[in-house]
Scaffold this motif. Structure first.
Motif, PDB file in Angstrom:
ATOM      1  N   ASN A   1      36.379 -73.449 -31.667  1.00  0.00           N
ATOM      2  CA  ASN A   1      37.264 -73.780 -32.786  1.00  0.00           C
ATOM      3  C   ASN A   1      38.536 -72.948 -32.661  1.00  0.00           C
ATOM      4  N   VAL A   2      39.682 -73.638 -32.520  1.00  0.00           N
ATOM      5  CA  VAL A   2      40.965 -72.961 -32.353  1.00  0.00           C
ATOM      6  C   VAL A   2      41.945 -73.567 -33.351  1.00  0.00           C
ATOM      7  N   TYR A   3      42.700 -72.689 -34.025  1.00  0.00           N
ATOM      8  CA  TYR A   3      43.620 -73.126 -35.076  1.00  0.00           C
ATOM      9  C   TYR A   3      44.924 -73.633 -34.467  1.00  0.00           C
ATOM     10  N   HIS A   4      45.211 -74.920 -34.700  1.00  0.00           N
ATOM     11  CA  HIS A   4      46.470 -75.543 -34.266  1.00  0.00           C
ATOM     12  C   HIS A   4      47.518 -75.235 -35.329  1.00  0.00           C
ATOM     13  N   ASN A   5      48.597 -74.522 -34.950  1.00  0.00           N
ATOM     14  CA  ASN A   5      49.551 -74.082 -35.974  1.00  0.00           C
ATOM     15  C   ASN A   5      50.996 -74.527 -35.760  1.00  0.00           C
ATOM     16  N   SER A   6      51.302 -75.236 -34.674  1.00  0.00           N
ATOM     17  CA  SER A   6      52.678 -75.678 -34.461  1.00  0.00           C
ATOM     18  C   SER A   6      52.716 -76.716 -33.354  1.00  0.00           C
ATOM     19  N   GLY A   7      53.890 -77.284 -33.148  1.00  0.00           N
ATOM     20  CA  GLY A   7      54.043 -78.233 -32.050  1.00  0.00           C
ATOM     21  C   GLY A   7      55.185 -79.192 -32.296  1.00  0.00           C
ATOM     22  N   THR A   8      55.333 -80.118 -31.362  1.00  0.00           N
ATOM     23  CA  THR A   8      56.382 -81.128 -31.438  1.00  0.00           C
ATOM     24  C   THR A   8      55.732 -82.499 -31.543  1.00  0.00           C
ATOM     25  N   ALA A   9      56.530 -83.501 -31.869  1.00  0.00           N
ATOM     26  CA  ALA A   9      56.027 -84.863 -31.982  1.00  0.00           C
ATOM     27  C   ALA A   9      55.479 -85.332 -30.640  1.00  0.00           C
ATOM     28  N   GLY A  10      54.528 -86.201 -30.699  1.00  0.00           N
ATOM     29  CA  GLY A  10      53.933 -86.754 -29.493  1.00  0.00           C
ATOM     30  C   GLY A  10      52.468 -86.385 -29.393  1.00  0.00           C
ATOM     31  N   THR A  11      51.641 -87.373 -29.086  1.00  0.00           N
ATOM     32  CA  THR A  11      50.205 -87.127 -28.967  1.00  0.00           C
ATOM     33  C   THR A  11      49.886 -86.674 -27.547  1.00  0.00           C
ATOM     34  N   ILE A  12      49.118 -85.603 -27.466  1.00  0.00           N
ATOM     35  CA  ILE A  12      48.792 -84.991 -26.183  1.00  0.00           C
ATOM     36  C   ILE A  12      47.290 -84.707 -26.158  1.00  0.00           C
ATOM     37  N   GLY A  13      46.664 -84.967 -25.040  1.00  0.00           N
ATOM     38  CA  GLY A  13      45.263 -84.591 -24.859  1.00  0.00           C
ATOM     39  C   GLY A  13      45.180 -83.122 -24.478  1.00  0.00           C
ATOM     40  N   HIS A  14      44.144 -82.461 -24.944  1.00  0.00           N
ATOM     41  CA  HIS A  14      43.908 -81.047 -24.627  1.00  0.00           C
ATOM     42  C   HIS A  14      42.450 -80.899 -24.213  1.00  0.00           C
ATOM     43  N   GLY A  15      42.245 -80.533 -22.949  1.00  0.00           N
ATOM     44  CA  GLY A  15      40.895 -80.428 -22.420  1.00  0.00           C
ATOM     45  C   GLY A  15      40.481 -78.996 -22.170  1.00  0.00           C
ATOM     46  N   VAL A  16      39.234 -78.690 -22.477  1.00  0.00           N
ATOM     47  CA  VAL A  16      38.658 -77.388 -22.158  1.00  0.00           C
ATOM     48  C   VAL A  16      38.068 -77.485 -20.755  1.00  0.00           C
ATOM     49  N   ARG A  17      38.378 -76.481 -19.936  1.00  0.00           N
ATOM     50  CA  ARG A  17      37.841 -76.399 -18.572  1.00  0.00           C
ATOM     51  C   ARG A  17      37.326 -74.997 -18.341  1.00  0.00           C
ATOM     52  N   GLU A  18      36.415 -74.865 -17.404  1.00  0.00           N
ATOM     53  CA  GLU A  18      35.897 -73.546 -17.053  1.00  0.00           C
ATOM     54  C   GLU A  18      36.837 -72.866 -16.075  1.00  0.00           C
ATOM     55  N   LEU A  19      37.108 -71.577 -16.320  1.00  0.00           N
ATOM     56  CA  LEU A  19      37.860 -70.788 -15.349  1.00  0.00           C
ATOM     57  C   LEU A  19      36.951 -70.519 -14.163  1.00  0.00           C
ATOM     58  N   THR A  20      37.536 -70.512 -12.956  1.00  0.00           N
ATOM     59  CA  THR A  20      36.723 -70.386 -11.746  1.00  0.00           C
ATOM     60  C   THR A  20      36.961 -69.092 -10.986  1.00  0.00           C
ATOM     61  N   ASN A  21      37.898 -68.269 -11.408  1.00  0.00           N
ATOM     62  CA  ASN A  21      38.160 -67.022 -10.710  1.00  0.00           C
ATOM     63  C   ASN A  21      36.956 -66.106 -10.894  1.00  0.00           C
ATOM     64  N   PRO A  22      36.263 -65.735  -9.814  1.00  0.00           N
ATOM     65  CA  PRO A  22      35.035 -64.943  -9.952  1.00  0.00           C
ATOM     66  C   PRO A  22      35.259 -63.552 -10.540  1.00  0.00           C
ATOM     67  N   LEU A  23      36.486 -63.049 -10.488  1.00  0.00           N
ATOM     68  CA  LEU A  23      36.776 -61.732 -11.052  1.00  0.00           C
ATOM     69  C   LEU A  23      37.149 -61.799 -12.520  1.00  0.00           C
ATOM     70  N   GLY A  24      37.286 -63.029 -13.047  1.00  0.00           N
ATOM     71  CA  GLY A  24      37.679 -63.180 -14.440  1.00  0.00           C
ATOM     72  C   GLY A  24      39.107 -62.707 -14.660  1.00  0.00           C
ATOM     73  N   PHE A  25      39.380 -62.138 -15.830  1.00  0.00           N
ATOM     74  CA  PHE A  25      40.709 -61.642 -16.143  1.00  0.00           C
ATOM     75  C   PHE A  25      40.587 -60.463 -17.081  1.00  0.00           C
ATOM     76  N   THR A  26      41.670 -59.683 -17.179  1.00  0.00           N
ATOM     77  CA  THR A  26      41.718 -58.560 -18.105  1.00  0.00           C
ATOM     78  C   THR A  26      42.614 -58.973 -19.263  1.00  0.00           C
ATOM     79  N   GLU A  27      42.050 -59.046 -20.445  1.00  0.00           N
ATOM     80  CA  GLU A  27      42.767 -59.610 -21.591  1.00  0.00           C
ATOM     81  C   GLU A  27      44.127 -58.966 -21.832  1.00  0.00           C
ATOM     82  N   ALA A  28      44.225 -57.663 -21.770  1.00  0.00           N
ATOM     83  CA  ALA A  28      45.482 -56.974 -22.070  1.00  0.00           C
ATOM     84  C   ALA A  28      46.516 -57.126 -20.955  1.00  0.00           C
ATOM     85  N   GLN A  29      46.124 -57.684 -19.813  1.00  0.00           N
ATOM     86  CA  GLN A  29      47.035 -57.778 -18.668  1.00  0.00           C
ATOM     87  C   GLN A  29      47.296 -59.205 -18.205  1.00  0.00           C
ATOM     88  N   VAL A  30      46.484 -60.167 -18.628  1.00  0.00           N
ATOM     89  CA  VAL A  30      46.593 -61.532 -18.124  1.00  0.00           C
ATOM     90  C   VAL A  30      47.920 -62.178 -18.522  1.00  0.00           C
TER      91      VAL A  30
END
Length: 156
Positions: free
Chosen positions: A18-47
């Motif tokens: 569940n993610v809060y949609h709070n802004s945008g422009t006119a036009g309908t757009i699809g938004h897909g969730v995908r799995e990240l594949t980088n085996p090292l993941g990411f560092t939140e404060a640096q990504v």
């Protein structure tokens, strides 16, 4: 997003992002969730768009993710602000494999027009100050109830 499902027990029937949609422009757009594949993941404060963590780049700018869309929704970028929901577990178009209690997983939301038109949708993140619009995961499950068989005493 980097998530760890809470510890628990019972049979999981749905897991939703569940993610809060709070802004945008006119036009309908699809938004897909995908799995990240980088085996090292990411560092939140640096990504960033280019970097997974200081000194390590994504293989592809914007993130390393699988081609399979777990679940997709369509929305107008300028529609009313509200939480938008993707099913990522049982019942999803392509559920994330192996999701169970305590599982850690990394996902990304990719717009169908990524790198294309100027239409966009904006999302509140936990860093969105002064709101109660943090993203969250909801787990729907059934509690497993143990059956106790007690000995029966019959007197004659």
């Amino acid at each position: 997003f980097d998530w760890t499902l809470s510890s628990g027990s019972g049979t999981i029937s749905a897991i939703t992002l569940n993610v809060y949609h709070n802004s945008g422009t006119a036009g309908t757009i699809g938004h897909g969730v995908r799995e990240l594949t980088n085996p090292l993941g990411f560092t939140e404060a640096q990504v960033t768009w280019n970097v997974t963590s200081t000194g390590s780049n994504w293989t592809t700018a914007g993130g390393d993710y699988g081609a399979t869309v777990v679940q997709s929704i369509s929305l107008a970028g300028d529609e009313a602000s509200a939480y938008k929901t993707w099913n990522i577990g049982p019942g999803a178009t392509n559920p994330i494999a192996g999701l169970t209690w305590g599982t850690n997983f990394d996902i990304i939301i990719i717009a169908d027009n990524e790198g294309g038109t100027a239409s966009y949708a904006g999302w509140a993140m936990k860093e969105t100050v002064g709101t109660s619009q943090d993203p969250y995961i909801e787990i729907t499950y059934a509690v497993v109830v143990a059956t106790i068989i007690a000995p029966m005493i019959i007197e004659f």
